[in-house]
Design a protein around this motif. Structure first.
Motif, PDB file in Angstrom:
ATOM      1  N   CYS A  36     -15.383 -43.417  13.091  1.00  0.00           N
ATOM      2  CA  CYS A  36     -16.685 -43.586  13.873  1.00  0.00           C
ATOM      3  C   CYS A  36     -16.688 -44.338  14.609  1.00  0.00           C
ATOM      4  O   CYS A  36     -17.420 -44.472  15.338  1.00  0.00           O
ATOM      5  CB  CYS A  36     -17.334 -44.857  12.072  1.00  0.00           C
ATOM      6  SG  CYS A  36     -18.069 -44.318  10.543  1.00  0.00           S
ATOM      7  N   PHE A  37     -15.625 -44.769  15.306  1.00  0.00           N
ATOM      8  CA  PHE A  37     -15.355 -45.169  16.432  1.00  0.00           C
ATOM      9  C   PHE A  37     -15.466 -44.399  17.456  1.00  0.00           C
ATOM     10  O   PHE A  37     -15.857 -43.780  18.235  1.00  0.00           O
ATOM     11  CB  PHE A  37     -13.753 -46.084  16.414  1.00  0.00           C
ATOM     12  CG  PHE A  37     -13.685 -46.140  18.309  1.00  0.00           C
ATOM     13  CD1 PHE A  37     -14.398 -47.161  19.206  1.00  0.00           C
ATOM     14  CD2 PHE A  37     -12.408 -45.601  19.137  1.00  0.00           C
ATOM     15  CE1 PHE A  37     -13.823 -47.997  20.354  1.00  0.00           C
ATOM     16  CE2 PHE A  37     -12.122 -46.235  19.798  1.00  0.00           C
ATOM     17  CZ  PHE A  37     -13.019 -47.091  21.107  1.00  0.00           C
ATOM     18  N   PHE A  38     -14.904 -42.828  17.211  1.00  0.00           N
ATOM     19  CA  PHE A  38     -14.983 -41.548  18.200  1.00  0.00           C
ATOM     20  C   PHE A  38     -16.741 -41.278  18.250  1.00  0.00           C
ATOM     21  O   PHE A  38     -17.086 -40.718  18.726  1.00  0.00           O
ATOM     22  CB  PHE A  38     -14.102 -40.847  17.526  1.00  0.00           C
ATOM     23  CG  PHE A  38     -12.619 -40.914  17.566  1.00  0.00           C
ATOM     24  CD1 PHE A  38     -12.123 -42.007  18.803  1.00  0.00           C
ATOM     25  CD2 PHE A  38     -11.374 -40.233  16.950  1.00  0.00           C
ATOM     26  CE1 PHE A  38     -10.824 -42.328  18.772  1.00  0.00           C
ATOM     27  CE2 PHE A  38     -10.274 -40.231  17.105  1.00  0.00           C
ATOM     28  CZ  PHE A  38      -9.709 -41.394  18.062  1.00  0.00           C
ATOM     29  N   ALA A  39     -17.336 -41.044  17.097  1.00  0.00           N
ATOM     30  CA  ALA A  39     -18.436 -41.278  16.698  1.00  0.00           C
ATOM     31  C   ALA A  39     -19.210 -41.595  17.968  1.00  0.00           C
ATOM     32  O   ALA A  39     -20.428 -41.271  18.826  1.00  0.00           O
ATOM     33  CB  ALA A  39     -18.521 -40.901  15.055  1.00  0.00           C
ATOM     34  N   PHE A  81     -14.921 -34.861  13.951  1.00  0.00           N
ATOM     35  CA  PHE A  81     -13.845 -34.892  13.256  1.00  0.00           C
ATOM     36  C   PHE A  81     -13.253 -33.546  13.796  1.00  0.00           C
ATOM     37  O   PHE A  81     -11.978 -33.647  13.838  1.00  0.00           O
ATOM     38  CB  PHE A  81     -15.214 -34.292  11.708  1.00  0.00           C
ATOM     39  CG  PHE A  81     -14.369 -34.251  10.813  1.00  0.00           C
ATOM     40  CD1 PHE A  81     -13.801 -35.156   9.927  1.00  0.00           C
ATOM     41  CD2 PHE A  81     -14.233 -32.682  10.330  1.00  0.00           C
ATOM     42  CE1 PHE A  81     -12.567 -34.676   8.992  1.00  0.00           C
ATOM     43  CE2 PHE A  81     -13.497 -31.957   9.271  1.00  0.00           C
ATOM     44  CZ  PHE A  81     -12.187 -33.293   9.271  1.00  0.00           C
ATOM     45  N   LEU A  82     -14.255 -32.408  14.701  1.00  0.00           N
ATOM     46  CA  LEU A  82     -13.327 -31.167  15.138  1.00  0.00           C
ATOM     47  C   LEU A  82     -12.696 -31.537  16.271  1.00  0.00           C
ATOM     48  O   LEU A  82     -11.984 -30.743  16.724  1.00  0.00           O
ATOM     49  CB  LEU A  82     -14.782 -30.576  15.203  1.00  0.00           C
ATOM     50  CG  LEU A  82     -15.476 -30.051  13.716  1.00  0.00           C
ATOM     51  CD1 LEU A  82     -16.713 -29.497  14.103  1.00  0.00           C
ATOM     52  CD2 LEU A  82     -14.350 -29.438  12.981  1.00  0.00           C
ATOM     53  N   HIS A  83     -12.689 -32.632  16.974  1.00  0.00           N
ATOM     54  CA  HIS A  83     -12.194 -33.094  17.730  1.00  0.00           C
ATOM     55  C   HIS A  83     -11.622 -34.084  18.201  1.00  0.00           C
ATOM     56  O   HIS A  83     -11.640 -34.531  19.351  1.00  0.00           O
ATOM     57  CB  HIS A  83     -12.401 -31.933  19.376  1.00  0.00           C
ATOM     58  CG  HIS A  83     -13.468 -31.220  19.313  1.00  0.00           C
ATOM     59  ND1 HIS A  83     -13.109 -30.063  19.305  1.00  0.00           N
ATOM     60  CD2 HIS A  83     -14.782 -30.711  19.041  1.00  0.00           C
ATOM     61  CE1 HIS A  83     -13.375 -28.794  18.928  1.00  0.00           C
ATOM     62  NE2 HIS A  83     -14.802 -29.297  19.269  1.00  0.00           N
ATOM     63  N   PRO A  84     -10.985 -34.661  16.889  1.00  0.00           N
ATOM     64  CA  PRO A  84     -10.086 -35.772  17.628  1.00  0.00           C
ATOM     65  C   PRO A  84      -9.344 -35.855  18.588  1.00  0.00           C
ATOM     66  O   PRO A  84      -9.054 -36.962  19.001  1.00  0.00           O
ATOM     67  CB  PRO A  84      -9.240 -36.211  15.954  1.00  0.00           C
ATOM     68  CG  PRO A  84      -8.573 -34.731  15.411  1.00  0.00           C
ATOM     69  CD  PRO A  84     -10.272 -33.596  16.295  1.00  0.00           C
ATOM     70  N   ILE A  85      -8.638 -35.393  19.074  1.00  0.00           N
ATOM     71  CA  ILE A  85      -7.622 -35.118  20.188  1.00  0.00           C
ATOM     72  C   ILE A  85      -8.089 -35.256  21.477  1.00  0.00           C
ATOM     73  O   ILE A  85      -7.643 -36.188  21.963  1.00  0.00           O
ATOM     74  CB  ILE A  85      -6.332 -33.664  20.329  1.00  0.00           C
ATOM     75  CG1 ILE A  85      -5.879 -33.411  19.306  1.00  0.00           C
ATOM     76  CG2 ILE A  85      -5.357 -33.768  21.894  1.00  0.00           C
ATOM     77  CD1 ILE A  85      -4.640 -34.888  18.976  1.00  0.00           C
ATOM     78  N   ILE A  86      -8.981 -34.313  21.150  1.00  0.00           N
ATOM     79  CA  ILE A  86     -10.221 -34.677  22.699  1.00  0.00           C
ATOM     80  C   ILE A  86     -10.305 -36.387  22.950  1.00  0.00           C
ATOM     81  O   ILE A  86     -10.630 -36.721  23.746  1.00  0.00           O
ATOM     82  CB  ILE A  86     -10.458 -34.694  23.691  1.00  0.00           C
ATOM     83  CG1 ILE A  86     -10.932 -32.293  22.874  1.00  0.00           C
ATOM     84  CG2 ILE A  86     -12.162 -34.080  24.044  1.00  0.00           C
ATOM     85  CD1 ILE A  86     -11.544 -31.497  23.031  1.00  0.00           C
ATOM     86  N   MET A  87     -11.047 -36.795  21.731  1.00  0.00           N
ATOM     87  CA  MET A  87     -11.640 -38.569  21.299  1.00  0.00           C
ATOM     88  C   MET A  87     -10.786 -39.416  21.559  1.00  0.00           C
ATOM     89  O   MET A  87     -10.623 -40.431  22.324  1.00  0.00           O
ATOM     90  CB  MET A  87     -12.242 -38.282  20.017  1.00  0.00           C
ATOM     91  CG  MET A  87     -13.361 -37.713  19.633  1.00  0.00           C
ATOM     92  SD  MET A  87     -14.864 -37.755  20.950  1.00  0.00           S
ATOM     93  CE  MET A  87     -14.625 -39.426  21.208  1.00  0.00           C
ATOM     94  N   LEU A  88      -9.207 -38.791  21.439  1.00  0.00           N
ATOM     95  CA  LEU A  88      -7.849 -40.100  21.450  1.00  0.00           C
ATOM     96  C   LEU A  88      -7.649 -39.761  22.926  1.00  0.00           C
ATOM     97  O   LEU A  88      -7.618 -40.558  24.625  1.00  0.00           O
ATOM     98  CB  LEU A  88      -6.801 -39.448  21.118  1.00  0.00           C
ATOM     99  CG  LEU A  88      -6.775 -39.965  19.540  1.00  0.00           C
ATOM    100  CD1 LEU A  88      -5.260 -39.173  19.234  1.00  0.00           C
ATOM    101  CD2 LEU A  88      -6.743 -41.238  20.093  1.00  0.00           C
TER     102      LEU A  88
END
Length: 158
Positions: free
Chosen positions: A118-121, A148-155
């Protein structure tokens, strides 16, 4: 051509840095009424994307244009994020105080996953509003899919 001439690469870099600082300051000032944080963030992303592509030399006019155009949808998303954050705060408070044993560990892992998703979204929503025109429900779906599909980019974004 000297380093301090108007067309030098150094001065171009300083101009870009000053424009980004001005953009962030403008977004910060427009976020003072807490309700407008979503619209201000969306407008900031809109202008930053224009600046990166070299399309817009000014900051003020496109910022307020994007602010007005995306105000309703950005505000809805922002208020939804606030409600979700409050729910997660209560969930975490309960989970940290409760003694649930083994099942509590599984629930905590699930809560961690949902909180991060939810934070990343929430982070992905405002750039999507700035770039695309879509219905709010489609925007929420796209933000969750991206998170969901790009968690590394979101990090990296965090």
């Amino acid at each position: 051509m000297g380093i301090f001439s108007f067309n030098s690469p150094f001065m171009s870099l300083l101009t870009k840095a000053a424009n980004y600082m001005l953009l962030n300051l403008l977004a910060l000032v427009c976020s003072i009424p807490i309700v407008t944080i979503g619209a201000s963030t969306t407008a900031k992303y809109y202008v930053a994307m224009k600046m990166v592509r070299g399309e817009e030399p000014t900051i003020w006019k496109p910022f307020f244009k994007a602010f007005r155009q995306n105000f309703k949808q950005s505000t809805i998303i922002w208020l939804l994020e606030v409600v979700v954050a409050v729910v997660f705060i209560f969930d975490w408070q309960y989970m940290l105080d409760a003694q649930l044993g083994t099942i509590g560990g599984i629930i905590k892992i699930a809560l961690i996953v949902f909180t991060v998703l939810c934070f990343f979204a929430g982070l992905a929503a405002f750039p999507l509003i700035a770039r695309y025109e879509m219905r709010t429900i489609d925007l929420i779906r796209a933000a969750f899919m991206f998170a969901f599909l790009h968690p590394i980019i979101m990090l990296i974004v965090v």
